[in-house]
Design an enzyme around this catalytic site. Structure first.
Site, PDB file in Angstrom:
ATOM      1  CG  ASP A 146     -14.526  -6.281  33.047  1.00  0.00           C
ATOM      2  OD1 ASP A 146     -13.896  -7.121  32.883  1.00  0.00           O
ATOM      3  OD2 ASP A 146     -15.329  -4.844  32.921  1.00  0.00           O
TER       4      ASP A 146
ATOM      5  CD  GLN B 277     -11.288 -10.302  31.789  1.00  0.00           C
ATOM      6  OE1 GLN B 277     -11.933  -9.315  32.547  1.00  0.00           O
ATOM      7  NE2 GLN B 277     -12.404 -11.471  31.433  1.00  0.00           N
ATOM      8  CD  GLU B 278     -12.396  -3.066  33.882  1.00  0.00           C
ATOM      9  OE1 GLU B 278     -13.339  -3.200  33.812  1.00  0.00           O
ATOM     10  OE2 GLU B 278     -11.696  -3.181  34.185  1.00  0.00           O
ATOM     11  CD  GLU B 279      -7.082  -2.648  31.787  1.00  0.00           C
ATOM     12  OE1 GLU B 279      -6.435  -2.082  33.172  1.00  0.00           O
ATOM     13  OE2 GLU B 279      -7.023  -3.787  31.795  1.00  0.00           O
TER      14      GLU B 279
ATOM     15  CE1 TYR C 264      -5.248 -11.100  30.419  1.00  0.00           C
ATOM     16  CE2 TYR C 264      -3.237 -10.697  31.731  1.00  0.00           C
ATOM     17  CZ  TYR C 264      -4.636 -10.912  31.705  1.00  0.00           C
ATOM     18  OH  TYR C 264      -4.763 -10.816  32.568  1.00  0.00           O
TER      19      TYR C 264
ATOM     20  CG  ASN D  89      -7.851 -18.297  37.216  1.00  0.00           C
ATOM     21  OD1 ASN D  89      -8.814 -19.259  37.400  1.00  0.00           O
ATOM     22  ND2 ASN D  89      -6.998 -18.848  36.312  1.00  0.00           N
ATOM     23  CD1 TRP D  90     -13.772 -11.335  39.140  1.00  0.00           C
ATOM     24  CD2 TRP D  90     -14.456 -12.359  40.555  1.00  0.00           C
ATOM     25  NE1 TRP D  90     -13.889 -10.006  40.196  1.00  0.00           N
ATOM     26  CE2 TRP D  90     -14.968 -11.008  40.544  1.00  0.00           C
ATOM     27  CE3 TRP D  90     -14.876 -13.178  42.092  1.00  0.00           C
ATOM     28  CZ2 TRP D  90     -15.545 -10.450  41.763  1.00  0.00           C
ATOM     29  CZ3 TRP D  90     -15.591 -12.561  43.136  1.00  0.00           C
ATOM     30  CH2 TRP D  90     -15.925 -11.188  43.278  1.00  0.00           C
ATOM     31  N   GLY D  91      -9.623 -12.371  39.663  1.00  0.00           N
ATOM     32  CA  GLY D  91      -9.534 -11.195  40.053  1.00  0.00           C
ATOM     33  C   GLY D  91      -8.104 -11.890  41.085  1.00  0.00           C
ATOM     34  CB  CYS D  92      -6.898 -15.164  40.145  1.00  0.00           C
ATOM     35  SG  CYS D  92      -8.437 -15.953  41.057  1.00  0.00           S
ATOM     36  N   GLY D  93      -4.443 -12.353  38.478  1.00  0.00           N
ATOM     37  CA  GLY D  93      -3.898 -11.623  38.319  1.00  0.00           C
ATOM     38  C   GLY D  93      -3.227 -10.671  40.073  1.00  0.00           C
ATOM     39  CB  ALA D  94      -2.425  -7.567  39.129  1.00  0.00           C
TER      40      ALA D  94
END
Length: 233
Positions: free
Chosen positions: A5, A22-24, A63, A138-143
């Site tokens: 997550d 992703q998490e929500e 998404y 891609n962990w932590g690669c969005g916002a």
């Protein structure tokens, strides 16, 4: 597999507000996860949260702004002796960078490595053959503005030290998938240990300063550091 997550440091993020990344989305598909918000404090840099046995109830698509609920889902995942679904989710929160260059510091590199390892580390009393692989991306690669190339290497390193296989999902990005396979093949072929790769990443971070020009790409830096060029892969 152990499912990652991409969490907020406050578990669930904006699931009860306007968040839809992703998490929500995962918390909406497995609404039992939302209960964790009642008793989980802000995650520290050396903490993760593992949740076992949740059931999926919905099918979705899209998404963020394109997110849509598609209908109910029948979860036929087998149950363990405690009647829990064979589903384990680990919440690990990546650092958020207003300026993406901030992630290329040795302190932030070390923090992300430690956070990934905390999440990936298995029960030391469980034989390695019985520890499932890790499903991530891609962990932590969005916002949060993380670099997918750096985050992929960080997770590979943490998984290697935790002695777990890793399945990296690129969600249809074939170019990224091929790039990851090539750099992984190179590192294995040249016998680059986690310690050696960590030193290379530290050297790469040393290129960044407030007045520096845009450094070369991370994977190109690694190739050239080992005397290789992209054309040889």
């Amino acid at each position: 597999m152990l499912q990652v997550d991409f969490a907020s440091k406050f578990i669930g993020g904006g699931v009860l507000g306007r968040g839809l990344v992703q998490e929500e989305i995962r918390f909406l598909m497995n609404p039992e996860l939302i209960v964790a918000r009642l008793f989980t404090e802000k995650l520290a840099d050396n903490e993760c949260l593992k949740i076992t046995g949740t059931q999926r109830y919905s099918v979705c698509s899209g998404y963020s702004d394109t997110f849509e609920w598609q209908g109910p889902h029948v979860d036929d995942t087998k149950r363990d002796l405690w009647k829990r679904r064979y589903c384990q989710i680990v919440a690990i929160d990546a650092l958020s960078f207003k300026d993406p260059r901030e992630q290329y510091t040795r302190d932030n590199l070390k923090r992300e490595l430690n956070k990934a390892y905390v999440g990936f580390r298995g029960d030391p009393n469980t034989p390695a053959d019985y520890i499932p692989a890790i499903a991530t991306g891609n962990w932590g690669c969005g916002a949060f503005n993380g670099d997918p190339k750096l985050k992929a290497l960080i997770q590979m390193m943490a998984a290697a030290v935790a002695q777990r296989d890793l399945a990296y999902f690129t969600f249809g990005n074939k170019e990224q998938a091929e790039e990851l396979q090539k750099i992984h093949h190179l590192l294995r072929k040249k016998g680059i240990t986690v310690g050696k790769l960590y030193k290379l990443l530290q050297d790469y971070c040393g290129q960044f300063s407030p007045h520096s020009h845009k450094p070369q790409g991370l994977y190109d830096f690694i190739r050239e550091a080992k005397g290789l060029h992209s054309s040889q892969l």
